[in-house]
Design a protein around this motif. Structure first.
Motif, short mmCIF file in Angstrom:
data_model
loop_
_atom_site.label_atom_id
_atom_site.label_comp_id
_atom_site.label_asym_id
_atom_site.label_seq_id
_atom_site.Cartn_x
_atom_site.Cartn_y
_atom_site.Cartn_z
N ASN A 201 0.70 -1.29 0.10
CA ASN A 201 0.11 0.09 -0.41
C ASN A 201 0.90 1.27 -0.11
O ASN A 201 1.50 1.34 -0.47
N ASP A 202 1.41 2.22 0.98
CA ASP A 202 2.39 3.10 1.74
C ASP A 202 2.79 2.99 1.55
O ASP A 202 3.64 3.68 2.39
N VAL A 203 2.96 1.56 2.50
CA VAL A 203 4.60 2.04 3.09
C VAL A 203 5.99 1.20 1.95
O VAL A 203 5.34 -0.21 1.67
N ILE A 204 6.82 1.74 2.61
CA ILE A 204 7.92 1.45 1.51
C ILE A 204 8.92 0.34 2.75
O ILE A 204 9.21 0.92 3.52
N LEU A 205 8.93 -0.63 1.96
CA LEU A 205 10.28 -1.58 2.85
C LEU A 205 11.33 -1.77 1.77
O LEU A 205 10.97 -1.56 0.59
N VAL A 206 12.21 -2.16 2.72
CA VAL A 206 13.54 -2.50 1.66
C VAL A 206 14.17 -3.94 2.32
O VAL A 206 14.03 -4.28 3.41
#
Length: 317
Positions: A201-206
């Protein structure tokens, strides 16, 4: 007595959070990367023979591709259409749920040298053209360039690209950087061994070699999962996955949350953002310093609790 109770709860939740999956060790050996879709299927990429294989959660092979050059798998969140980019071949492939190629886009005839490509959806691509130093928004369905932005960044150590809500996320071997489409740097932080982005959704993970971090515009990069002994890690919407000692393990997110609630008040950020900070007043600064002191004390107590747990396990409790 209370301490023993807390130790028991911590140990019980940690053990129950982990589950070994029945995937043959030989299938995991020499794996260069592993990805998990939101249905629990696993994808193993091997650099040795450029193979890309899909398995279900029980280890049954569901499909396999033999590639001729290295490809970077963007994401498997949508198993109906997987995007794979090859800098060597200057092309992007789309693959269906049975690992059959359904479309190929050749960049050589239309662009210079594409260093990185990101499939926003089943219609648009974002391309970093090294020869013109531009970020290109390209509609591959009707073969038209929608927008082109000057983007004079170093392409040499780039690992991944993601574009979301007018922000451009760049992952290199040692940093994460966030830019606006006008090439304004919004954020930068050191980050070792990052491999790819994942958006929920609007969460950016690495996803890194043995850890997964979340981008928070206010706190920076927050570590949400780590196992220093892991060879490869990944996650889907329900679980974390890791390959360790050529064995595959699953960690249930709900169980991990239960463990955290028993042992720590909140996740501690591992880095602070360079920009995008909200200017705080002196009183807020004092509160933050006090909060940081309390977090350090909590971390110390948690470390002591883990050490006590290890001692309890060693004597067979």
């Amino acid at each position: 007595m209370r301490l023993l109770y807390i130790i028991f709860i911590f140990f019980f939740c940690t053990v129950n959070a982990q589950k070994a999956l029945p995937l043959d060790t030989l299938k995991l050996k020499e794996a260069k990367d592993m990805l998990a879709d939101d249905y629990g299927n696993l994808y193993i990429y091997k650099n040795k023979d450029f193979s890309f294989t899909k398995y279900d959660s029980l280890g049954k092979q569901l499909g396999k591709m033999m590639l001729t050059v290295p490809y970077k798998v963007q994401s498997v969140q949508n198993p109906l259409s997987l995007a794979l980019f090859s800098e060597n071949a200057q092309e992007m492939k789309f693959v269906d749920q049975n690992m059959n190629e359904i479309q190929k886009i050749d960049f050589k005839q239309k662009f210079g040298f594409i260093r990185m490509a990101y499939a926003e959806d089943l219609q648009q691509l974002w391309l970093l053209d090294d020869s013109t130093k531009r970020l290109i928004q390209y509609n591959f369905r009707n073969d038209t360039t929608i927008n082109s932005y000057p983007f004079d960044v170093s392409f040499d150590d780039m690992m991944d690209l993601l574009v979301f809500e007018t922000k451009v996320y760049i992952l290199t071997r040692k940093h994460i950087r966030v830019f606006s489409l006008k090439f304004e740097k919004l954020f930068e932080a050191p980050l070792e061994n990052g491999k790819r982005f994942r958006r929920e959704n609007d969460v950016i993970l690495v996803v890194a070699d043995n850890s997964i971090l979340k981008y928070d515009p206010e706190k920076g990069m927050v570590k949400i999962f780590e196992d220093k002994d892991a060879q490869i890690v990944d996650k889907n919407i329900l679980s974390y996955f890791e390959i360790k000692a050529n064995k595959l393990y699953l960690y249930n997110l709900e169980k991990i949350k239960e463990t955290k609630l028993q042992t720590e008040p909140e996740t501690k950020p591992v880095t602070s953002p360079v920009t995008e900070k909200q200017a705080g007043e002196e009183g807020q600064k004092a509160d933050d310093e006090k909060k940081e002191s309390e977090e350090k004390a909590t971390d110390h107590n948690l470390q002591k609790l883990i050490e006590d747990t290890s001692e309890v396990q060693a004597v067979g409790v």
